[in-house]
Design a protein around this motif. Structure first.
Motif, mmCIF file in Angstrom:
data_model
loop_
_atom_site.group_PDB
_atom_site.id
_atom_site.type_symbol
_atom_site.label_atom_id
_atom_site.label_comp_id
_atom_site.label_asym_id
_atom_site.label_seq_id
_atom_site.Cartn_x
_atom_site.Cartn_y
_atom_site.Cartn_z
ATOM 1 N N UNK A 253 10.227 1.148 -10.863
ATOM 2 C CA UNK A 253 10.255 -0.215 -10.328
ATOM 3 C C UNK A 253 11.328 -0.364 -9.262
ATOM 4 N N UNK A 254 12.467 0.300 -9.474
ATOM 5 C CA UNK A 254 13.539 0.229 -8.490
ATOM 6 C C UNK A 254 13.114 0.890 -7.177
ATOM 7 N N UNK A 255 12.459 2.065 -7.276
ATOM 8 C CA UNK A 255 11.976 2.738 -6.075
ATOM 9 C C UNK A 255 10.915 1.907 -5.356
ATOM 10 N N UNK A 256 10.040 1.279 -6.137
ATOM 11 C CA UNK A 256 9.011 0.426 -5.530
ATOM 12 C C UNK A 256 9.649 -0.747 -4.787
ATOM 13 N N UNK A 257 10.652 -1.337 -5.400
ATOM 14 C CA UNK A 257 11.320 -2.475 -4.763
ATOM 15 C C UNK A 257 12.032 -2.043 -3.483
ATOM 16 N N UNK B 156 7.982 7.886 2.394
ATOM 17 C CA UNK B 156 9.005 7.051 1.775
ATOM 18 C C UNK B 156 8.823 7.074 0.269
ATOM 19 N N UNK B 157 9.766 7.706 -0.420
ATOM 20 C CA UNK B 157 9.710 7.835 -1.875
ATOM 21 C C UNK B 157 8.372 8.411 -2.328
ATOM 22 N N UNK B 158 7.927 9.461 -1.634
ATOM 23 C CA UNK B 158 6.686 10.122 -2.006
ATOM 24 C C UNK B 158 5.432 9.471 -1.476
ATOM 25 N N UNK B 159 5.563 8.340 -0.761
ATOM 26 C CA UNK B 159 4.406 7.657 -0.187
ATOM 27 C C UNK B 159 4.367 7.910 1.310
ATOM 28 N N UNK C 20 11.114 -3.138 0.355
ATOM 29 C CA UNK C 20 12.130 -3.834 1.139
ATOM 30 C C UNK C 20 12.360 -3.177 2.497
ATOM 31 N N UNK C 21 12.268 -1.860 2.570
ATOM 32 C CA UNK C 21 12.623 -1.181 3.815
ATOM 33 C C UNK C 21 11.416 -0.606 4.561
ATOM 34 N N UNK C 22 10.219 -0.715 3.975
ATOM 35 C CA UNK C 22 9.065 -0.071 4.605
ATOM 36 C C UNK C 22 8.776 -0.660 5.987
#
Length: 211
Positions: free
Chosen positions: A68-72, A171-174, A76-78
């Motif tokens: 959830x933290x990584x998703x947030x 970004x974080x694996x995405x 936020x920065x995408x």
């Protein structure tokens, strides 16, 4: 002669022995002595099982919190990261066009561009945004790369990257933007480790690179 007096005497002796054993705790059954220990062992096993369950729940909770933290953070920065990708592209184009044997002020300008690009990429990576720029011979990955064209090559096997036309980012694996690449056609320089046109997607389906 009657056996009753003798029986009475035996019964009396048995009663006295039973009373003496009771006073010294000798008449208890061995299984009765182990019952408290069995109860303690059972209670210990129960608490151990509870502790293991709590530990497993805490580990799952920790993983969910991290996700959830990584998703947030990604959310936020995408958008901000996408806006900065144009800056990174312009720096890369400038460095590509810069003369390799520059001297004097031009050499200083090129060095400044290189340092700026390095600082920008470090800032990207510090926030989870990683550059994707496959080198020649690297296997084509449909999740990270976008094939712009395919062409025969004697230098790299079929199904691998010949050249990266534009870097991608994840970004974080995405995948924020896939890397635009030129891919070697089938039969080029031998068969590659991930044949182009038969790359397997994550869901097990076959990816057709020509589509």
């Amino acid at each position: 002669m009657s056996d009753k007096p003798l029986n009475d005497d035996i019964n009396a002796l048995d009663a006295e022995a039973a009373e003496a054993n009771a006073e010294h705790g000798l008449d208890a059954h061995p299984a009765d002595d182990l019952a408290p220990l069995d109860a303690v062992i059972a209670e210990r096993d129960e608490w151990k099982d509870r502790a293991l369950r709590v530990a497993a729940d805490m580990e799952n909770l920790k993983r969910r919190a991290e996700t959830q933290q990584n998703d947030a953070r990604a959310f936020a920065i995408q958008r901000f990261a996408k806006d900065l990708l144009g800056v990174s592209d312009n720096l890369e184009r400038a460095l590509t066009a810069a003369p390799k044997d520059a001297e004097g002020a031009t050499a200083g300008l090129v060095t400044g561009l290189e340092l700026t690009q390095k600082a920008l990429l470090q800032a990207f990576e510090a926030n989870g945004l990683k550059r994707v720029a496959p080198g020649p011979g690297e296997a084509f990955n449909p999740h990270l790369h976008q094939a712009m064209m395919e062409q025969p090559s004697d230098a790299v096997p079929g199904g691998t990257v010949i050249q990266t036309m534009q870097s991608g980012f994840e970004l974080f694996g995405r995948t924020v933007r896939p890397a635009m690449v030129i891919v070697a056609a089938k039969g080029s320089g031998g068969q590659g480790p991930n044949p182009y046109g038969a790359a397997h997607a994550a869901d097990g389906q076959t990816f057709d690179g020509k589509a």
